[in-house]
Design a protein around this motif. Structure first.
Motif, short mmCIF file in Angstrom:
data_model
loop_
_atom_site.label_atom_id
_atom_site.label_comp_id
_atom_site.label_asym_id
_atom_site.label_seq_id
_atom_site.Cartn_x
_atom_site.Cartn_y
_atom_site.Cartn_z
N ARG A 14 40.62 35.22 43.55
CA ARG A 14 40.08 35.47 42.21
C ARG A 14 38.77 34.72 41.98
O ARG A 14 38.04 35.01 41.02
N GLU A 60 45.10 38.90 33.97
CA GLU A 60 44.36 39.26 35.17
C GLU A 60 42.90 38.85 35.00
O GLU A 60 42.27 39.19 33.97
N GLU A 107 38.98 37.37 37.13
CA GLU A 107 38.17 36.87 38.22
C GLU A 107 37.26 35.79 37.63
O GLU A 107 36.96 35.82 36.43
#
Length: 208
Positions: free
Chosen positions: A56, A29, A31
């Motif tokens: 993202r 996961e 960004e």
């Protein structure tokens, strides 16, 4: 995990860079914060398109060129995750190295990349860098082979409050070591630039 990428006139690299990050981060996961440092080419438009296509990807735009340290500072302040990765936008850093660096955070707080096989001009980039690295290591007593490598992984709590200006992003490993962080340096891949032109040169040496 938050990935911070300063961008200055890298229109030819951005789409490939984002694709490489997405591939490397498969199953993780993340960004990615692209900080557009006042680019005058099509970088801003390309970054906005990437952000529209991939939630993202997030973009910060500077109204003019403030420099790499300011761009990294903005990315650090806007990062949301407890782990922060910094890297360049020119595709010389390889996102594929990030998972291996993340694996070292269990016993370390900061993982620094070392461009052991550096693909840059010797006289204008590599040799001055080696001299600077030796001098900085001696003066700070924090011994690294490569203070100029932007590819690093941090536990965010060690860098979120560090005041940075000028060329001081290079010296973050010194600050975090003095703050008690456990630091390790690992060899990473370094690719020759294939698109765009380098923004670094001999003029940076007096500043550093």
């Amino acid at each position: 995990m938050s990935i911070c990428v300063p961008v200055y006139e890298e229109e030819g690299n951005l789409k490939r860079l984002h694709a490489a990050i997405v591939t490397a981060m498969s199953g993780i996961e993340f960004e990615v914060l692209y900080v557009n440092d006042g680019s005058r080419d099509n970088s801003a438009r390309i970054l906005d398109t990437l952000a529209e296509d991939d939630p993202r990807a997030k973009v910060l735009h500077f109204v003019r060129n403030y420099g790499q340290t300011a761009a990294l500072t903005a990315g650090i302040r806007h990062a949301q995750a407890p782990v922060l990765v910094t890297m360049d936008a020119d595709l010389q850093n390889d996102p594929a190295d990030i998972p291996g660096m993340l694996a070292l955070l269990g016993e370390h707080d900061v993982v620094c990349g070392w461009r052991r096989d550096r693909q840059d001009a010797v006289l204008t980039r590599t040799l001055p860098s080696r001299i600077a690295n030796a001098l900085i290591s001696k003066l700070s007593n924090v011994h690294l082979h490569d203070y100029g490598c932007t590819l690093r992984v941090y536990k965010r709590e060690y860098i979120k409050d560090i005041p940075l200006y000028g060329e001081m992003h290079r010296f973050i490993p010194i600050y975090v070591t003095w703050a008690g962080a456990r630091i390790v340096e690992v060899p990473v891949r370094h690719h020759a630039r294939t698109q765009g032109v380098s923004k670094y040169g001999l003029s940076r040496i007096p500043k550093v």
